[in-house]
Write a protein that holds these residues in place. Structure first.
Motif, PDB file in Angstrom:
ATOM      1  N   VAL A  66      -9.721  -5.205  15.581  1.00  0.00           N
ATOM      2  CA  VAL A  66      -8.482  -5.655  16.217  1.00  0.00           C
ATOM      3  C   VAL A  66      -7.358  -4.738  15.762  1.00  0.00           C
ATOM      4  O   VAL A  66      -7.130  -4.560  14.572  1.00  0.00           O
ATOM      5  CB  VAL A  66      -8.156  -7.100  15.771  1.00  0.00           C
ATOM      6  N   MET A  67      -6.663  -4.122  16.713  1.00  0.00           N
ATOM      7  CA  MET A  67      -5.519  -3.289  16.376  1.00  0.00           C
ATOM      8  C   MET A  67      -4.253  -4.125  16.596  1.00  0.00           C
ATOM      9  O   MET A  67      -4.333  -5.215  17.143  1.00  0.00           O
ATOM     10  CB  MET A  67      -5.531  -2.022  17.223  1.00  0.00           C
ATOM     11  N   GLY A  68      -3.100  -3.618  16.202  1.00  0.00           N
ATOM     12  CA  GLY A  68      -1.918  -4.496  16.148  1.00  0.00           C
ATOM     13  C   GLY A  68      -1.209  -4.821  17.449  1.00  0.00           C
ATOM     14  O   GLY A  68       0.018  -4.876  17.486  1.00  0.00           O
TER      15      GLY A  68
ATOM     16  N   GLN B  77      -4.157 -16.937   8.258  1.00  0.00           N
ATOM     17  CA  GLN B  77      -4.635 -15.730   8.950  1.00  0.00           C
ATOM     18  C   GLN B  77      -4.605 -15.911  10.465  1.00  0.00           C
ATOM     19  O   GLN B  77      -5.062 -16.930  10.989  1.00  0.00           O
ATOM     20  CB  GLN B  77      -6.069 -15.399   8.505  1.00  0.00           C
TER      21      GLN B  77
ATOM     22  N   LEU C 191       2.501  -5.443  16.069  1.00  0.00           N
ATOM     23  CA  LEU C 191       2.722  -5.358  14.623  1.00  0.00           C
ATOM     24  C   LEU C 191       3.660  -4.189  14.332  1.00  0.00           C
ATOM     25  O   LEU C 191       3.474  -3.076  14.845  1.00  0.00           O
ATOM     26  CB  LEU C 191       1.399  -5.207  13.870  1.00  0.00           C
TER      27      LEU C 191
ATOM     28  N   ARG D 117       0.828  -1.209   0.000  1.00  0.00           N
ATOM     29  CA  ARG D 117       0.000   0.000   0.000  1.00  0.00           C
ATOM     30  C   ARG D 117       0.863   1.260   0.000  1.00  0.00           C
ATOM     31  O   ARG D 117       0.355   2.362  -0.124  1.00  0.00           O
ATOM     32  CB  ARG D 117      -0.920   0.017   1.233  1.00  0.00           C
TER      33      ARG D 117
ATOM     34  N   LEU E  49       0.064 -13.302   8.307  1.00  0.00           N
ATOM     35  CA  LEU E  49       0.443 -12.867   9.656  1.00  0.00           C
ATOM     36  C   LEU E  49       0.534 -14.034  10.642  1.00  0.00           C
ATOM     37  O   LEU E  49       1.466 -14.103  11.449  1.00  0.00           O
ATOM     38  CB  LEU E  49      -0.581 -11.824  10.143  1.00  0.00           C
TER      39      LEU E  49
ATOM     40  N   TYR F  78      -9.897  -4.408   8.684  1.00  0.00           N
ATOM     41  CA  TYR F  78      -9.449  -4.972   9.968  1.00  0.00           C
ATOM     42  C   TYR F  78     -10.037  -6.346  10.246  1.00  0.00           C
ATOM     43  O   TYR F  78     -11.023  -6.744   9.626  1.00  0.00           O
ATOM     44  CB  TYR F  78      -9.891  -4.053  11.117  1.00  0.00           C
ATOM     45  N   GLY F  79      -9.466  -6.988  11.274  1.00  0.00           N
ATOM     46  CA  GLY F  79     -10.145  -8.112  11.895  1.00  0.00           C
ATOM     47  C   GLY F  79     -11.234  -7.507  12.768  1.00  0.00           C
ATOM     48  O   GLY F  79     -10.972  -6.593  13.536  1.00  0.00           O
TER      49      GLY F  79
ATOM     50  N   ASP G 167       2.213  -0.776  13.027  1.00  0.00           N
ATOM     51  CA  ASP G 167       1.160  -0.084  13.770  1.00  0.00           C
ATOM     52  C   ASP G 167       1.819   0.695  14.898  1.00  0.00           C
ATOM     53  O   ASP G 167       2.539   0.114  15.705  1.00  0.00           O
ATOM     54  CB  ASP G 167       0.202  -1.100  14.423  1.00  0.00           C
TER      55      ASP G 167
ATOM     56  N   GLU H  58     -11.904 -11.777   9.590  1.00  0.00           N
ATOM     57  CA  GLU H  58     -10.844 -10.976   8.981  1.00  0.00           C
ATOM     58  C   GLU H  58     -11.396 -10.164   7.801  1.00  0.00           C
ATOM     59  O   GLU H  58     -11.930 -10.717   6.852  1.00  0.00           O
ATOM     60  CB  GLU H  58      -9.694 -11.898   8.531  1.00  0.00           C
ATOM     61  N   LYS H  59     -11.250  -8.860   7.908  1.00  0.00           N
ATOM     62  CA  LYS H  59     -11.605  -7.913   6.844  1.00  0.00           C
ATOM     63  C   LYS H  59     -12.959  -8.199   6.168  1.00  0.00           C
ATOM     64  O   LYS H  59     -13.016  -8.451   4.958  1.00  0.00           O
ATOM     65  CB  LYS H  59     -10.472  -7.863   5.813  1.00  0.00           C
TER      66      LYS H  59
ATOM     67  N   ARG I  17      -3.903   5.403  17.452  1.00  0.00           N
ATOM     68  CA  ARG I  17      -3.223   4.378  16.668  1.00  0.00           C
ATOM     69  C   ARG I  17      -3.051   4.854  15.215  1.00  0.00           C
ATOM     70  O   ARG I  17      -3.945   5.468  14.635  1.00  0.00           O
ATOM     71  CB  ARG I  17      -4.060   3.108  16.743  1.00  0.00           C
TER      72      ARG I  17
ATOM     73  N   TYR J  97      -1.337  -7.649  20.879  1.00  0.00           N
ATOM     74  CA  TYR J  97      -1.974  -8.846  21.413  1.00  0.00           C
ATOM     75  C   TYR J  97      -1.106  -9.421  22.538  1.00  0.00           C
ATOM     76  O   TYR J  97       0.116  -9.277  22.504  1.00  0.00           O
ATOM     77  CB  TYR J  97      -2.037  -9.954  20.346  1.00  0.00           C
TER      78      TYR J  97
HETATM   79  C1  G1P Z   1      -3.593  -7.184  10.397  1.00  0.00           C
HETATM   80  C2  G1P Z   1      -4.586  -8.214  10.945  1.00  0.00           C
HETATM   81  C3  G1P Z   1      -5.949  -7.567  11.211  1.00  0.00           C
HETATM   82  C4  G1P Z   1      -5.768  -6.366  12.121  1.00  0.00           C
HETATM   83  C5  G1P Z   1      -4.750  -5.376  11.503  1.00  0.00           C
HETATM   84  C6  G1P Z   1      -4.434  -4.248  12.469  1.00  0.00           C
HETATM   85  O1  G1P Z   1      -3.982  -6.817   9.087  1.00  0.00           O
HETATM   86  O2  G1P Z   1      -4.696  -9.287  10.028  1.00  0.00           O
HETATM   87  O3  G1P Z   1      -6.805  -8.505  11.821  1.00  0.00           O
HETATM   88  O4  G1P Z   1      -7.024  -5.727  12.313  1.00  0.00           O
HETATM   89  O5  G1P Z   1      -3.511  -6.047  11.224  1.00  0.00           O
HETATM   90  O6  G1P Z   1      -3.520  -3.366  11.909  1.00  0.00           O
HETATM   91  P1  G1P Z   1      -2.984  -6.026   8.078  1.00  0.00           P
HETATM   92  O7  G1P Z   1      -3.129  -4.572   8.421  1.00  0.00           O
HETATM   93  O8  G1P Z   1      -1.621  -6.546   8.351  1.00  0.00           O
HETATM   94  O9  G1P Z   1      -3.493  -6.337   6.719  1.00  0.00           O
END
Ligand code: G1P
Length: 284
Positions: A199-201, A225, A126, A13, A106, A166-167, A129, A186-187, A248, A203
């Protein structure tokens, strides 16, 4: 507690910038994004981290290493402030690296760290993030983990038009800011999303997640996933969602990158006035 920091994504992206440099190294004013993430883990009390990298991500390792020549030059100029800042980066934590050799998603990236993590709960941050908050986001999750002894994921409400990024979780509210997770999609398309809680990055996982990942079949985009593995974990254990306090930023997103640079500049004494003036002028 150890931390796993997945940083193997290709950053599609953010092309063309990410054609040959990792998105985790995008600067936020003068510091690469991943340094904020590593510092958040360190501020949460984590000293042992695994960064999951991939082909072309070597400069991440170099960034957290001692830059001997640079230190020598700064030392000979007697620039103690810069020297201390540069040395600090190599001393934030013990960082281990493992490569995800094939980009299989992931869940698969996190699985690469299983041997280093062992049979203990661990944190995941992540690498693209960034969460800006007084109390580090992971520390907030650790508090919930300590109280309930279960896996915890950071969640935040998003606009309807953003749920497909997002998730998204189905949940039961337990307390202020705290949810029992029932399902993760997921998405999803906005019409099929179980809620607007994303869900943010960040956990905290029980080590059971590794077995769940191992049993996860390729899902969306033919990737392993994390969301699918989480649903397998939910069959065995409780998982909580915590609506953390903080802002965030998604560094994979060009606008979020522009936004964090401007917002951070407004927080720095050296730039605040100039940036305010510039923004005022641009509004006229
Ligand atoms: C990943 C996860 C997603 C989460 C997101 C947060 O997606 O798969 O569930 O909500 O990070 O940033 P990505 O952004 O890597 O596509």
């Amino acid at each position: 507690m150890k931390a796993v920091i997945p940083a193997a994504g290709m950053g599609t992206r953010f092309l063309p910038m990410t054609k040959n440099s990792p998105k985790e190294m995008l600067p936020i004013i003068d510091k690469p994004a991943i340094q904020y993430v590593v510092e958040e883990a360190a501020r949460s009390g984590i000293e042992d981290m695994v960064i999951v990298t991939g082909r072309g991500k070597e400069i991440i390792e170099n960034h957290f290493d001692i830059a001997y020549e640079l230190e020598h030059v700064l030392g000979s100029r007697n620039d103690r402030e810069k020297l201390a800042e540069i040395r600090h980066i190599a001393e934030i934590a013990d960082i281990f690296y493992v490569r995800q050799k094939i980009p299989l998603g992931l869940g698969h990236a996190i699985y690469m760290a299983r041997k280093h993590v062992g049979d203990e709960p661990f944190a995941v941050l992540l690498g693209d993030d960034i969460i800006v908050s007084e109390e580090p986001c992971v520390k907030q999750l650790m508090r919930v983990h300590q109280r309930y002894g279960a896996s915890v994921i950071a969640v935040q409400e998003v606009a309807r038009e953003d749920v497909s990024k997002y998730g998204i979780v189905a949940f039961e509210e337990v307390d202020d800011h705290l949810f029992r997770i029932k399902d993760v999609v997921e998405k999803p398309d906005a019409d099929e999303a179980p809620s607007r809680l994303a869900v943010m990055g960040r956990y905290i996982f029980s080590p059971e997640i590794f077995d769940c990942i191992a049993r996860t079949k390729p899902g969306k985009n033919n990737e392993i996933q994390l969301a699918d593995a989480l649903n397998l974990l939910l069959e065995k254990e409780e998982v909580y969602g915590y609506a953390f306090t903080g802002t965030r930023y998604d560094l994979g997103d060009k606008f979020d990158w522009l936004r964090i640079n401007i917002e951070m500049a407004l927080q720095r004494d050296e730039f605040r006035e100039k940036m305010r003036e510039l923004l005022k002028k641009l509004q006229q």
